[in-house]
Design a protein around this motif. Structure first.
Motif, PDB file in Angstrom:
ATOM      1  N   THR A  22     -40.204  72.831  73.353  1.00 48.94           N
ATOM      2  CA  THR A  22     -39.917  73.727  74.474  1.00 48.94           C
ATOM      3  C   THR A  22     -40.606  73.253  75.742  1.00 48.94           C
ATOM      4  N   PHE A  23     -41.867  72.879  75.607  1.00 45.27           N
ATOM      5  CA  PHE A  23     -42.614  72.372  76.753  1.00 45.27           C
ATOM      6  C   PHE A  23     -41.932  71.150  77.342  1.00 45.27           C
ATOM      7  N   LEU A  24     -41.455  70.261  76.482  1.00 46.52           N
ATOM      8  CA  LEU A  24     -40.792  69.048  76.945  1.00 46.52           C
ATOM      9  C   LEU A  24     -39.474  69.366  77.643  1.00 46.52           C
ATOM     10  N   LEU A  25     -38.668  70.236  77.040  1.00 42.70           N
ATOM     11  CA  LEU A  25     -37.367  70.568  77.621  1.00 42.70           C
ATOM     12  C   LEU A  25     -37.509  71.267  78.967  1.00 42.70           C
ATOM     13  N   VAL A  26     -38.455  72.185  79.045  1.00 44.12           N
ATOM     14  CA  VAL A  26     -38.657  72.918  80.292  1.00 44.12           C
ATOM     15  C   VAL A  26     -39.043  71.971  81.419  1.00 44.12           C
ATOM     16  N   GLY A  55     -51.223  72.046  88.690  1.00 38.66           N
ATOM     17  CA  GLY A  55     -51.411  70.992  87.708  1.00 38.66           C
ATOM     18  C   GLY A  55     -50.142  70.270  87.332  1.00 38.66           C
ATOM     19  N   LEU A  56     -49.090  70.392  88.151  1.00 38.13           N
ATOM     20  CA  LEU A  56     -47.811  69.769  87.821  1.00 38.13           C
ATOM     21  C   LEU A  56     -47.816  68.270  88.047  1.00 38.13           C
ATOM     22  N   ASP A  57     -48.856  67.753  88.692  1.00 32.80           N
ATOM     23  CA  ASP A  57     -48.917  66.319  88.933  1.00 32.80           C
ATOM     24  C   ASP A  57     -49.598  65.562  87.794  1.00 32.80           C
ATOM     25  N   ARG A  58     -50.093  66.270  86.786  1.00 33.63           N
ATOM     26  CA  ARG A  58     -50.768  65.634  85.666  1.00 33.63           C
ATOM     27  C   ARG A  58     -49.768  65.182  84.614  1.00 33.63           C
ATOM     28  N   PRO A  59     -50.149  64.259  83.714  1.00 28.78           N
ATOM     29  CA  PRO A  59     -49.243  63.811  82.654  1.00 28.78           C
ATOM     30  C   PRO A  59     -48.819  64.962  81.745  1.00 28.78           C
ATOM     31  N   LEU A  60     -47.628  64.816  81.168  1.00 28.12           N
ATOM     32  CA  LEU A  60     -47.041  65.867  80.342  1.00 28.12           C
ATOM     33  C   LEU A  60     -47.931  66.224  79.155  1.00 28.12           C
ATOM     34  N   LEU A  61     -48.435  65.234  78.445  1.00 29.12           N
ATOM     35  CA  LEU A  61     -49.244  65.508  77.255  1.00 29.12           C
ATOM     36  C   LEU A  61     -50.544  66.214  77.614  1.00 29.12           C
ATOM     37  N   VAL A  62     -51.114  65.882  78.760  1.00 25.85           N
ATOM     38  CA  VAL A  62     -52.340  66.544  79.194  1.00 25.85           C
ATOM     39  C   VAL A  62     -52.061  68.010  79.498  1.00 25.85           C
ATOM     40  N   ARG A  63     -50.953  68.265  80.173  1.00 23.54           N
ATOM     41  CA  ARG A  63     -50.595  69.655  80.480  1.00 23.54           C
ATOM     42  C   ARG A  63     -50.324  70.451  79.218  1.00 23.54           C
TER      43      ARG A  63
END
Length: 317
Positions: A22-26, A55-63
């Motif tokens: 879900t996090f990835l798709l969103v 925090g939208l500028d951080r890498p996906l996995l970190v978020r």
């Protein structure tokens, strides 16, 4: 105990997989929430500032790791748009969705159990064929179409129930049930058929067992044989189906809440999708995933309680 621990481990894997997907798709959806918050005429510097604040500028996995860690300690985040705590929004709306799903499941069982028993008692009879035809027609119609027809006939036509809206139980049980009856029935008329067919198949086999023949030889009534001796051993598969139906009920409730104007978690999710409120979307999906995992765990517990052989056999497998 080992059986339950293994089930919990598997369900935890399901929960992590669903939340990460879900996090990835969103995050791959088109559009940018920062532009929505600052407006179309905002400068790139303002938009970039919003991204950094969120925090939208951080890498996906970190978020994802930060968000999952917050969920683990009870911090579900805040809505990007309303600034309300996601947990508070969910807990305010969850009782409404829970009531809808419980009513729907109760109605489905109320239809499925007697109809399944009648069909299993004399398979191939006229009653069996009629029930099968009704069940086929019922399952062929999606819940949103059933909802529209129920509103047309029973709300607009006969005026027996309100068409839309919600009344909390605190305003009176009668007012609450009258508002929730049609939405719950819309879901139940789709779900009862699976339960009925499952119970019918299982009970046909159980009624051929030797102890059922012995009960008949002792002069027991058909009703007592069905309810006291055949129902419980025929219910194992149906209980498993109940756990699987939780996901279907939650999916159906999202649409039904929108049609009937019910302020549940499903309607909150639809609003969050329309406004691209990522944190609320993730919170709603996680909430649904946790509910599904817990429901399936309770089904496993009930299944093992009804038949200890299942628990013993699986714990050594």
């Amino acid at each position: 105990m080992r059986y339950l621990l293994r089930r919990l481990q598997r369900l935890a894997i399901v929960l992590v997989t669903v939340t990460f997907a879900t996090f990835l798709l969103v995050n791959v959806l088109p559009g940018d929430v920062a532009y929505q918050m600052t407006g179309i005429i905002s400068s790139e510097e303002e938009v970039q500032g919003i991204r950094e604040d969120l925090g939208l500028d951080r890498p996906l996995l970190v978020r994802y790791a930060d968000w999952a860690a917050g969920i683990a300690v009870g911090d579900w985040g805040q809505s990007f748009l309303s600034k309300e705590d996601v947990w508070d929004q969910l807990t305010d709306r969850f009782p409404v969705s829970l009531e809808l799903m419980l009513m729907a499941q109760f109605m489905a069982l109320l239809l499925a159990v007697p109809m399944g028993m009648i069909s299993a008692y004399r398979p191939g009879s006229r009653a069996d064929r009629i029930i099968g035809a009704v069940a086929f027609g019922s399952v062929s119609m999606p819940s949103f179409m059933t909802a529209i027809l129920l509103i047309y006939f029973f709300a607009l036509g006969l005026g027996w129930f309100p068409a839309t809206g919600y009344e909390p139980i605190s305003n009176g049980l009668g007012a609450n049930l009258s508002r929730m009856f049609l939405p719950a029935l819309s879901l139940a008329l789709v779900e009862w058929t699976v339960l009925m067919r499952t119970l019918r198949v299982e009970m046909i086999g159980v009624l051929q067992e030797n102890y059922i023949a012995l009960a008949r030889a002792k002069g027991m009534s058909d009703a007592r044989i069905l309810w006291a001796h055949a129902l419980r051993p025929s219910s194992f598969s149906m209980i498993t189906i109940l756990g699987l139906q939780v996901a279907r009920l939650m999916g159906g409730a999202i649409i039904i809440e929108q049609i009937f104007g019910i302020p549940g978690v499903g309607r909150l999710l639809i609003h969050a999708v329309n406004t691209r409120d990522f944190i609320v979307i993730q919170g709603c999906v996680t909430f649904f995933a946790i509910a599904f995992v817990m429901a399936n765990f309770l089904v496993d517990v009930a299944y093992a309680w009804l038949d200890p052989r299942v628990r013993q056999g699986r714990s050594h497998g």
